[in-house]
Design a protein around this motif. Structure first.
Motif, PDB file in Angstrom:
ATOM      1  N   ASP A 194     -57.341  39.275   3.970  1.00 15.95           N
ATOM      2  CA  ASP A 194     -57.822  38.479   5.096  1.00 15.95           C
ATOM      3  C   ASP A 194     -56.620  37.835   5.761  1.00 15.95           C
ATOM      4  O   ASP A 194     -55.551  37.696   5.150  1.00 15.95           O
ATOM      5  CB  ASP A 194     -58.808  37.409   4.629  1.00 15.95           C
ATOM      6  CG  ASP A 194     -59.769  37.011   5.745  1.00 15.95           C
ATOM      7  OD1 ASP A 194     -59.519  37.418   6.901  1.00 15.95           O
ATOM      8  OD2 ASP A 194     -60.764  36.313   5.459  1.00 15.95           O
ATOM      9  N   SER A 236     -57.204  48.857   1.922  1.00 16.31           N
ATOM     10  CA  SER A 236     -58.203  48.020   2.584  1.00 16.31           C
ATOM     11  C   SER A 236     -57.556  47.259   3.736  1.00 16.31           C
ATOM     12  O   SER A 236     -56.383  46.885   3.657  1.00 16.31           O
ATOM     13  CB  SER A 236     -58.814  47.030   1.589  1.00 16.31           C
ATOM     14  OG  SER A 236     -59.404  47.717   0.497  1.00 16.31           O
ATOM     15  N   CYS A 237     -58.346  47.003   4.805  1.00 18.68           N
ATOM     16  CA  CYS A 237     -57.737  46.381   5.975  1.00 18.68           C
ATOM     17  C   CYS A 237     -58.747  45.615   6.812  1.00 18.68           C
ATOM     18  O   CYS A 237     -59.966  45.783   6.667  1.00 18.68           O
ATOM     19  CB  CYS A 237     -57.069  47.440   6.847  1.00 18.68           C
ATOM     20  SG  CYS A 237     -58.238  48.619   7.572  1.00 18.68           S
ATOM     21  N   LYS A 238     -58.215  44.795   7.697  1.00  7.48           N
ATOM     22  CA  LYS A 238     -58.962  44.145   8.761  1.00  7.48           C
ATOM     23  C   LYS A 238     -58.092  44.160  10.012  1.00  7.48           C
ATOM     24  O   LYS A 238     -56.864  44.028   9.932  1.00  7.48           O
ATOM     25  CB  LYS A 238     -59.319  42.705   8.396  1.00  7.48           C
ATOM     26  CG  LYS A 238     -60.402  42.574   7.343  1.00  7.48           C
ATOM     27  CD  LYS A 238     -60.791  41.127   7.131  1.00  7.48           C
ATOM     28  CE  LYS A 238     -61.904  41.022   6.078  1.00  7.48           C
ATOM     29  NZ  LYS A 238     -62.287  39.600   5.844  1.00  7.48           N
ATOM     30  N   ARG A 296     -57.885  42.892  14.347  1.00  8.89           N
ATOM     31  CA  ARG A 296     -58.402  42.053  15.422  1.00  8.89           C
ATOM     32  C   ARG A 296     -57.479  42.151  16.637  1.00  8.89           C
ATOM     33  O   ARG A 296     -56.306  42.535  16.514  1.00  8.89           O
ATOM     34  CB  ARG A 296     -58.507  40.602  14.963  1.00  8.89           C
ATOM     35  CG  ARG A 296     -57.180  39.957  14.551  1.00  8.89           C
ATOM     36  CD  ARG A 296     -57.404  38.583  13.963  1.00  8.89           C
ATOM     37  NE  ARG A 296     -56.149  37.947  13.553  1.00  8.89           N
ATOM     38  CZ  ARG A 296     -56.079  36.753  12.974  1.00  8.89           C
ATOM     39  NH1 ARG A 296     -57.195  36.079  12.709  1.00  8.89           N
ATOM     40  NH2 ARG A 296     -54.917  36.230  12.648  1.00  8.89           N
ATOM     41  N   ARG A 348     -62.964  41.644  17.044  1.00 15.85           N
ATOM     42  CA  ARG A 348     -62.825  42.616  15.958  1.00 15.85           C
ATOM     43  C   ARG A 348     -62.456  43.985  16.525  1.00 15.85           C
ATOM     44  O   ARG A 348     -62.951  44.398  17.573  1.00 15.85           O
ATOM     45  CB  ARG A 348     -64.137  42.709  15.181  1.00 15.85           C
ATOM     46  CG  ARG A 348     -64.129  43.711  14.041  1.00 15.85           C
ATOM     47  CD  ARG A 348     -65.429  43.628  13.254  1.00 15.85           C
ATOM     48  NE  ARG A 348     -65.495  44.641  12.234  1.00 15.85           N
ATOM     49  CZ  ARG A 348     -66.020  45.848  12.402  1.00 15.85           C
ATOM     50  NH1 ARG A 348     -66.542  46.174  13.580  1.00 15.85           N
ATOM     51  NH2 ARG A 348     -66.055  46.723  11.417  1.00 15.85           N
ATOM     52  N   GLU A 389     -62.117  48.065  15.249  1.00 12.84           N
ATOM     53  CA  GLU A 389     -62.353  49.045  14.192  1.00 12.84           C
ATOM     54  C   GLU A 389     -61.114  49.925  14.027  1.00 12.84           C
ATOM     55  O   GLU A 389     -60.477  50.302  15.012  1.00 12.84           O
ATOM     56  CB  GLU A 389     -63.568  49.912  14.522  1.00 12.84           C
ATOM     57  CG  GLU A 389     -64.886  49.157  14.496  1.00 12.84           C
ATOM     58  CD  GLU A 389     -66.077  50.077  14.703  1.00 12.84           C
ATOM     59  OE1 GLU A 389     -65.866  51.307  14.789  1.00 12.84           O
ATOM     60  OE2 GLU A 389     -67.199  49.566  14.786  1.00 12.84           O
TER      61      GLU A 389
END
Length: 475
Positions: A104, A141-143, A145, A156, A158
């Motif tokens: 995060d 794993s990633c996020k 923005r 957000r 993708e």
């Protein structure tokens, strides 16, 4: 309804980028990499960001690098800005956090990304946007923005690193159509992808029509059909379901192929017909929105244009063709060819000698010049011979290739070039390493960059614009 934003990195490019990111880490430090992206407005509510180049700094490019954060040298950072952002591209920062849990964004990320988005949004003429991504230390794993230009809010984004920008994480088919009951062996995700796949078909003639019929029955329901021609008597021997009545009624080939698809899917399909050439602005715009481009035409100019669009918009391309000639002993030689160049470059139809640029240039010339070329022997006087069964081999093999691309049992990252020869009944597979052409005008420009030493780049004169060294990049 909110706009959907997606960062779509081709598999080959992501693999090289990820490898460089992991190799740039000496111990367990955090690392950072950059994509510089072209913005592609797919529709009113969908925007893609397509990487045109990438950079991964090595240890020499950091002023500070540890598990606590990162600071790039001002010299290296100036190099990035002057060489890439002034080209009008948007910026993607990807950095890692220690550990293997789902990452995060931290408070430090929030603070410095906000400041940095204001900096690039106010100091560059084309006001680039900042997209940021955080991964775990293994880049699994990633996020993601995207910040507004004032650094106040973010949306957000993708992230997609597959051939097709289609999400299978939700909305799977809960009650699959009985039509596909015998395709369950390939999995529910595979069938869901096929049902969502949008295919742009350029050329709806003897090969294209068979291809559409076969791929449609595999489960593809969304199409863009492009062909300026109308049905003629000479087409009836090799276009399934075409009738004398359609010829007499002057049907366009795109409407005939739409008729084939609608016979399979009376409901639930979406077919857009464009009875013009691929060179038209409307056709190019629609093809750019497709997940897959298929070209099945009998001329070189349309194939050249299709390849250029595939390179520009980072879309996979499948090229189909057949050829028949006669040997001196009056026995025929017949060929089917299926070519899938690697997405994003490496080699293409032009540098692979799969199309003839001289022929393409003549096909784009005014008719008077075309007639002069034909009279001088540069162009053949009649269309190439064609038979239904040879077209069927080409079309069905192409559908098998696409099924493999979607299902994952066929790797086309390096491209494929398959040629079937009859009556020898041999499949010949080109060693695609020999097709690599670094200096190709169309695809040979180096689209990736891994900075190995500080000495690899000049220290440009770059105005600080109110930021001291510590204000540039810290994570």
């Amino acid at each position: 309804m909110n706009t959907k934003f997606c960062l779509h990195v081709p598999p080959n490019m992501w693999r090289e980028f990820k490898k460089s990111m992991l190799e740039s880490r000496m111990f367990n430090e955090e690392v950072i990499g950059f994509f510089f992206c072209q913005r592609h407005q797919v529709s009113k509510r969908k925007v893609r960001y397509i990487p045109k180049t990438w950079v991964v700094p090595t240890a020499e490019c950091y002023e500070h690098q540890s598990t606590d954060g990162l600071i790039l040298t001002q010299r290296f950072h100036s190099y990035l800005l002057e060489n890439h952002l002034f080209a009008g591209l948007d910026l993607v920062h990807i950095h890692t956090h220690a550990g293997r849990s789902i990452p995060d964004f931290s408070y430090i990320d929030d603070r410095y990304e906000s400041e940095y988005s204001r900096f690039i949004g106010s100091n560059f003429p084309k006001k680039p946007r900042l997209i940021s991504g955080v991964f775990d230390e293994d880049l699994q794993s990633c996020k993601f923005r995207m910040w507004d230009r004032k650094g106040r809010e973010f949306e957000r984004v993708e992230f997609c690193n597959s051939l097709f920008e289609i999400s299978n994480s939700q909305n799977l088919i809960n009650n699959p159509d009985l039509m596909f009951a015998r395709q369950k062996i390939f999995g529910e995700v595979n069938q869901n992808t096929l049902s969502k796949l949008k295919v742009g078909l350029i050329g709806c003639g003897g090969i294209g029509s068979i291809f559409a019929e076969l791929l449609g029955r595999l489960g593809v329901k969304n199409w863009v059909l492009i062909d300026p021609d109308k049905l003629e008597q000479v087409n009836l021997n090799r276009m399934p379901g075409a009738t004398q009545e359609m010829v007499e009624q002057n049907w366009h080939k795109v409407h005939y192929v739409k008729h084939l698809i609608k016979k399979v899917y009376a409901q639930g399909s979406h077919v857009k017909t464009i009875p013009t050439t691929i060179e038209s602005d409307l056709a190019k715009q629609e093809i750019a929105s497709c997940d897959l481009i298929v070209v099945a035409t009998d001329n070189h100019l349309s194939r050249k244009t299709a390849q250029e669009l595939a390179l520009q918009y980072m879309r996979p391309l499948v090229c189909l063709g057949t050829h028949i000639d006669v040997k001196p002993d009056n026995t025929p030689r017949m060929y089917s060819r299926i070519t899938v160049p690697p997405i994003g470059g490496g080699w293409c139809l032009m540098c692979g000698n799969i199309i003839n640029l001289q022929r393409a240039a003549l096909e784009s010339a005014p008719s008077a010049i075309n007639n002069m070329a034909a009279g001088a022997g540069y162009l053949e006087g009649i269309n190439d011979p064609s038979v239904f069964w040879l077209n069927s081999i080409c079309a069905s093999t192409a559908v098998g290739v696409i099924h493999g691309m979607v299902s994952g049992f066929l790797n086309v990252d390096s491209g494929i070039d398959w040629i079937y020869e009859f009556p020898g009944s041999e499949w010949r597979k080109t060693d695609t390493e020999y097709l690599q052409t670094d200096d190709c005008y169309f695809c040979g420009i180096n689209s990736s960059e891994n900075v190995v030493q500080n000495s690899d780049f000049e220290s440009p004169e770059f105005e600080n614009r109110g930021f001291d060294n510590s204000d540039f990049i810290i994570w």
